[in-house]
Design a protein around this motif. Structure first.
Motif, short mmCIF file in Angstrom:
data_model
loop_
_atom_site.label_atom_id
_atom_site.label_comp_id
_atom_site.label_asym_id
_atom_site.label_seq_id
_atom_site.Cartn_x
_atom_site.Cartn_y
_atom_site.Cartn_z
N LYS A 178 0.83 -1.21 0.00
CA LYS A 178 0.00 0.00 0.00
C LYS A 178 0.87 1.26 0.00
O LYS A 178 0.44 2.31 -0.50
N ILE A 179 2.08 1.17 0.57
CA ILE A 179 3.00 2.31 0.57
C ILE A 179 3.76 2.37 -0.75
O ILE A 179 3.95 3.45 -1.32
N LYS A 180 4.18 1.23 -1.25
CA LYS A 180 4.92 1.18 -2.51
C LYS A 180 4.11 1.81 -3.66
O LYS A 180 4.68 2.41 -4.57
N LYS A 181 2.79 1.71 -3.58
CA LYS A 181 1.92 2.28 -4.61
C LYS A 181 2.08 3.80 -4.72
O LYS A 181 1.73 4.39 -5.74
N HIS A 182 2.62 4.41 -3.67
CA HIS A 182 2.76 5.87 -3.65
C HIS A 182 4.23 6.31 -3.76
O HIS A 182 4.57 7.44 -3.43
N MET A 183 5.05 5.43 -4.25
CA MET A 183 6.49 5.67 -4.30
C MET A 183 6.95 6.00 -5.71
O MET A 183 6.46 5.44 -6.69
N THR A 184 7.90 6.93 -5.81
CA THR A 184 8.55 7.22 -7.08
C THR A 184 10.07 7.15 -6.87
O THR A 184 10.55 7.26 -5.75
N LEU A 185 10.79 6.97 -7.97
CA LEU A 185 12.26 6.94 -7.93
C LEU A 185 12.82 8.07 -8.78
O LEU A 185 12.27 8.39 -9.83
N GLU A 186 13.94 8.62 -8.33
CA GLU A 186 14.59 9.72 -9.04
C GLU A 186 16.04 9.38 -9.35
O GLU A 186 16.75 8.82 -8.51
N ASN A 187 16.48 9.69 -10.56
CA ASN A 187 17.90 9.52 -10.91
C ASN A 187 18.75 10.47 -10.07
O ASN A 187 18.31 11.57 -9.71
N ASP A 188 19.97 10.05 -9.72
CA ASP A 188 20.80 10.92 -8.88
C ASP A 188 22.02 11.44 -9.65
O ASP A 188 22.25 11.08 -10.80
N ASP A 189 22.79 12.28 -8.98
CA ASP A 189 23.86 12.99 -9.67
C ASP A 189 25.22 12.31 -9.60
O ASP A 189 26.19 12.80 -10.18
N LYS A 190 25.31 11.17 -8.90
CA LYS A 190 26.61 10.51 -8.76
C LYS A 190 26.56 9.02 -9.08
O LYS A 190 27.50 8.48 -9.66
N THR A 191 25.50 8.35 -8.69
CA THR A 191 25.51 6.89 -8.74
C THR A 191 24.59 6.32 -9.81
O THR A 191 25.04 5.92 -10.88
N TYR A 192 23.29 6.30 -9.55
CA TYR A 192 22.35 5.68 -10.49
C TYR A 192 21.83 6.70 -11.49
O TYR A 192 21.11 7.64 -11.13
N ASP A 193 22.22 6.51 -12.75
CA ASP A 193 21.89 7.49 -13.78
C ASP A 193 20.47 7.30 -14.30
O ASP A 193 19.69 6.48 -13.79
N LEU A 194 20.15 8.06 -15.32
CA LEU A 194 18.81 8.02 -15.91
C LEU A 194 18.38 6.60 -16.28
O LEU A 194 17.30 6.14 -15.88
N LEU A 195 19.19 5.91 -17.06
CA LEU A 195 18.79 4.60 -17.56
C LEU A 195 18.70 3.56 -16.46
O LEU A 195 17.77 2.74 -16.44
N GLU A 196 19.62 3.58 -15.51
CA GLU A 196 19.57 2.62 -14.41
C GLU A 196 18.33 2.84 -13.55
O GLU A 196 17.66 1.88 -13.13
N THR A 197 17.99 4.10 -13.31
CA THR A 197 16.80 4.41 -12.52
C THR A 197 15.54 4.06 -13.29
O THR A 197 14.59 3.49 -12.73
N LEU A 198 15.52 4.39 -14.55
CA LEU A 198 14.36 4.08 -15.40
C LEU A 198 14.12 2.58 -15.46
O LEU A 198 12.97 2.11 -15.36
N THR A 199 15.18 1.81 -15.62
CA THR A 199 15.05 0.35 -15.67
C THR A 199 14.47 -0.20 -14.38
O THR A 199 13.61 -1.09 -14.39
N ALA A 200 14.93 0.35 -13.25
CA ALA A 200 14.40 -0.08 -11.94
C ALA A 200 12.92 0.27 -11.82
O ALA A 200 12.12 -0.52 -11.32
#
Length: 317
Positions: A178-200
């Motif tokens: 029920k909490i995960k349904k309200h979760m989003t992920l954001e790409n960061d500036d050092k580690t996980y880039d756009l594509l890695e975050t998008l894939t997740a």
């Protein structure tokens, strides 16, 4: 294409309106036991009152996109405190929620960087779940779960990105659905880039918040026009349009730090790419001057040929 602009937590210019008044555990521990709860309630009452003042400011200025402070409740997740912050302020939470509903505000939270699911340490994951529960409870108390979201980063790499991403997906199973349904992920500036975050995000079927500044700082070989439509697609099954974070580098030397205001020259390449998709979206301004930076960027954006300002905080292109 309609773009709405919003900002984070504090309305610059409002006197004594911080919604983030806090209390350290060290200070809390030195207080007489009979005063501890009184102090927690006093600070929370101030934070909620200031939040209402900020929302009224937003309503007066037609600002529909806003991120709450995560520090509304002091020591809410500290294992030696963890007090009931809902019952004593039931009316205050409802009043805030009524404003959200009446004026169709889009609200969100962004827990601190310690809220992550990639750590090999079990207690870090446990604390991340506790943090997400805290933010979920506040959205629930405001009756804002319909559109309210909680945004976090993927987390650390711990010397092995592949294993850490695998651990992310495994640890995320500990978060109530029920909490995960309200979760989003954001790409960061050092580690996980756009594509890695998008894939997740695609794997977990959750929306991705695209941060343009982070993308520029940590883009690798990723061609944004190829992936922006996929990022926007992750929002298809939500009740809100995609959200993007915008900020500018403080300087060349402090490139990852946020500047006081937004440089239109810095963000214009992104806006032009987004225009080709003709997709409505919201922009969260992450700048030191908060609402003032937002209003300045709207003025400058509205001056672009073909852009029409349609409210105090939105444009059509």
């Amino acid at each position: 294409m309609k773009i709405r602009f919003g900002y984070v937590a504090n309305a610059v210019g409002l006197w004594d309106a911080s919604p983030s008044k806090t209390l350290t555990f060290t200070r809390y521990s030195t207080l007489p036991e009979c005063e501890r709860m009184e102090q927690l309630k006093s600070l929370t009452a101030q934070n909620l009152a200031h939040t209402k003042r900020i929302l009224y400011y937003n309503i007066a200025h037609e600002i529909e996109v806003y991120r709450f402070s995560s520090s509304l409740v002091p020591l809410a997740t500290h294992p030696e405190v963890m007090w009931d912050f809902l019952t004593p302020f039931k009316n205050e939470w409802k009043e805030i929620g009524d404003l959200i509903k009446k004026y169709n505000l889009r609200v969100s939270f962004h827990p601190n960087h310690f809220t992550l699911f990639t750590s090999p340490r079990e207690e870090v994951t446990t604390n991340a779940v506790t943090s997400m529960e805290y933010h979920f409870k506040m959205l629930s108390a405001m009756n804002a779960l319909d559109t309210g979201l909680i945004n976090i980063h993927v987390g650390g790499a711990y010397g092995d990105k592949t294993k850490s991403l695998e651990r992310f997906h495994q640890n995320l199973k500990k978060l109530p659905k029920k909490i995960k349904k309200h979760m989003t992920l954001e790409n960061d500036d050092k580690t996980y880039d756009l594509l890695e975050t998008l894939t997740a995000c695609e794997k977990e079927k959750m929306p991705m918040v695209f941060d343009y500044h982070h993308y520029v700082a940590n883009s690798g070989e990723i061609d944004l026009p190829l992936y922006l439509s996929r990022i926007f697609e992750t929002w298809r099954n939500t009740k809100v349009v995609p959200k993007v974070h915008i900020s500018s580098p403080k300087s060349e030397q402090a490139f990852r730090a946020h500047a006081d205001y937004i440089s239109l020259d810095f963000v214009l390449p992104f806006l032009k790419i987004a225009k080709e998709l003709n997709q409505d979206f919201d922009i969260m301004i992450e700048a030191k001057q908060k609402n003032l930076a937002m209003l300045q960027l709207i003025e400058e954006t509205a001056a672009i040929r073909g852009v029409k300002r349609i409210s105090s905080s939105s444009v059509e292109w």
